[in-house]
Design an enzyme around this catalytic site. Structure first.
Site, PDB file in Angstrom:
ATOM      1  N   ILE A 140       0.826  -1.205   0.000  1.00 47.74           N
ATOM      2  CA  ILE A 140       0.000   0.000   0.000  1.00 47.74           C
ATOM      3  C   ILE A 140       0.860   1.254   0.000  1.00 47.74           C
ATOM      4  O   ILE A 140       0.564   2.229  -0.703  1.00 47.74           O
ATOM      5  CB  ILE A 140      -0.963  -0.009   1.203  1.00 47.74           C
ATOM      6  CG1 ILE A 140      -2.014  -1.112   1.029  1.00 47.74           C
ATOM      7  CG2 ILE A 140      -1.634   1.347   1.380  1.00 47.74           C
ATOM      8  CD1 ILE A 140      -2.871  -1.342   2.259  1.00 47.74           C
ATOM      9  N   ASN A 199       1.806   5.205   7.486  1.00 47.91           N
ATOM     10  CA  ASN A 199       1.320   3.935   6.973  1.00 47.91           C
ATOM     11  C   ASN A 199       2.012   2.723   7.589  1.00 47.91           C
ATOM     12  O   ASN A 199       1.479   1.621   7.570  1.00 47.91           O
ATOM     13  CB  ASN A 199       1.521   3.935   5.449  1.00 47.91           C
ATOM     14  CG  ASN A 199       1.387   2.570   4.826  1.00 47.91           C
ATOM     15  OD1 ASN A 199       0.291   2.008   4.768  1.00 47.91           O
ATOM     16  ND2 ASN A 199       2.501   2.016   4.362  1.00 47.91           N
ATOM     17  N   TYR A 207      -3.209  -6.411  17.464  1.00 54.70           N
ATOM     18  CA  TYR A 207      -3.252  -5.586  16.250  1.00 54.70           C
ATOM     19  C   TYR A 207      -4.555  -4.788  16.186  1.00 54.70           C
ATOM     20  O   TYR A 207      -4.547  -3.581  15.904  1.00 54.70           O
ATOM     21  CB  TYR A 207      -3.118  -6.500  15.035  1.00 54.70           C
ATOM     22  CG  TYR A 207      -3.262  -5.820  13.699  1.00 54.70           C
ATOM     23  CD1 TYR A 207      -2.188  -5.157  13.119  1.00 54.70           C
ATOM     24  CD2 TYR A 207      -4.474  -5.864  13.003  1.00 54.70           C
ATOM     25  CE1 TYR A 207      -2.314  -4.544  11.876  1.00 54.70           C
ATOM     26  CE2 TYR A 207      -4.605  -5.252  11.761  1.00 54.70           C
ATOM     27  CZ  TYR A 207      -3.521  -4.598  11.207  1.00 54.70           C
ATOM     28  OH  TYR A 207      -3.648  -3.997   9.980  1.00 54.70           O
ATOM     29  N   LYS A 267      -5.068  -0.693  16.162  1.00 56.42           N
ATOM     30  CA  LYS A 267      -5.738   0.017  15.082  1.00 56.42           C
ATOM     31  C   LYS A 267      -6.952   0.791  15.592  1.00 56.42           C
ATOM     32  O   LYS A 267      -7.286   1.862  15.061  1.00 56.42           O
ATOM     33  CB  LYS A 267      -6.142  -0.954  13.984  1.00 56.42           C
ATOM     34  CG  LYS A 267      -4.953  -1.559  13.244  1.00 56.42           C
ATOM     35  CD  LYS A 267      -4.034  -0.496  12.672  1.00 56.42           C
ATOM     36  CE  LYS A 267      -2.951  -1.080  11.775  1.00 56.42           C
ATOM     37  NZ  LYS A 267      -2.028  -0.050  11.246  1.00 56.42           N
ATOM     38  N   ILE A 270      -6.838  -6.706   1.573  1.00 49.48           N
ATOM     39  CA  ILE A 270      -6.103  -6.149   0.443  1.00 49.48           C
ATOM     40  C   ILE A 270      -5.027  -7.146   0.017  1.00 49.48           C
ATOM     41  O   ILE A 270      -4.305  -7.681   0.866  1.00 49.48           O
ATOM     42  CB  ILE A 270      -5.443  -4.803   0.809  1.00 49.48           C
ATOM     43  CG1 ILE A 270      -6.488  -3.819   1.369  1.00 49.48           C
ATOM     44  CG2 ILE A 270      -4.735  -4.213  -0.400  1.00 49.48           C
ATOM     45  CD1 ILE A 270      -7.590  -3.438   0.407  1.00 49.48           C
ATOM     46  N   THR A 318      -1.903  -7.899  -0.576  1.00 45.82           N
ATOM     47  CA  THR A 318      -0.576  -7.322  -0.368  1.00 45.82           C
ATOM     48  C   THR A 318       0.536  -8.342  -0.525  1.00 45.82           C
ATOM     49  O   THR A 318       1.664  -7.975  -0.827  1.00 45.82           O
ATOM     50  CB  THR A 318      -0.477  -6.703   1.040  1.00 45.82           C
ATOM     51  OG1 THR A 318      -0.788  -7.705   2.018  1.00 45.82           O
ATOM     52  CG2 THR A 318      -1.446  -5.542   1.176  1.00 45.82           C
TER      53      THR A 318
END
Length: 243
Positions: free
Chosen positions: A18, A87, A150, A154, A183, A185
């Protein structure tokens, strides 16, 4: 006319996925981009691929020394900072009962502490009407087994976007969060592919997203097209959290 012509941007975690997709989009839209990454070789390759409008600054956002280095590189450029995309981050699957204090601290440091102090260290360089974009995740809103730390980190980022939007608004600085869903990735990794396939099945659009789709959302928040948008969380998740 390009949307970021003459703008200076920083993207942490910019050497892949990303971050790199966003750097490509920002450069294409006229920005001068500074990228960070922990691994010097991929970072140099990314900066080289992006051309003269990009500069790689090796470093880890959890290190105050490395953030000082980033600050110095941007300050030396002499035009301040218009866009900051915090990011960098990441996590791994660990059952709640197996999370160690060290693992907890590492995940919180990279996803929350690092973001917090990246913004703080670069704050003196932010020009009036700058845009700060914080990387959150749908994991901060919906439950994902094995990602408890995590997800907590977030969720903290979502709250931080609100707090900073309120505190920095008098300078015209906008602060928003992006929360991607599934996504693509790391294609080709069997465990990741299986996880994403399962996620896609529960997503209204029935597919995983592309890094470029998150980059498009970041461009919106970075540009004047979102000049009256602050304190928000923009989901790029195919409807995963909203439907």
């Amino acid at each position: 006319m390009t949307q970021l012509a003459g703008k200076v941007a920083v993207i942490t975690g910019g050497s892949a996925s990303i971050g790199l997709a966003t750097a490509r989009r920002f450069v294409a839209e006229g920005a001068r981009v500074f990228l960070t990454g922990r691994r010097a070789e991929p970072l140099a390759a990314a900066a080289g691929d992006l051309g003269p409008a990009a500069t790689g600054v090796p470093g880890d956002v959890t290190s105050a020394e490395h953030l000082d280095r980033l600050h110095a590189a941007v300050a030396e450029h002499g035009r301040g900072l218009d866009v900051l995309f915090a990011n960098a981050g990441g996590g791994s699957f660990t059952p709640f009962g197996e999370v160690t204090p060290d693992a907890f601290d590492e995940t919180m440091a990279s996803n929350a502490r690092g973001v917090y102090f990246t913004v703080q260290r670069l704050l003196p360089l932010l020009n009036r009407d700058a845009s700060v974009i914080l990387m959150s995740s749908v994991g901060g809103t919906v439950a994902v087994p094995g990602l408890s730390v995590y997800s907590a980190a977030k969720a903290a980022i979502r709250s931080l976007a609100r707090g900073l939007a309120a505190e920095l608004g008098e300078r015209g600085i906008r602060v928003n969060a992006i929360s991607p869903g599934y996504i693509r990735t790391k294609p080709g990794q069997a465990d990741v592919d299986a996880f994403q396939a399962a996620g896609a099945a529960g997503t209204p659009l029935r597919r995983v997203g592309r890094p470029e789709e998150v980059a498009a959302a970041a461009l919106f928040l970075a540009s004047g097209e979102s000049s009256y948008v602050t304190g928000t969380e923009l989901f790029v998740d195919g409807g995963r959290t909203q439907v």
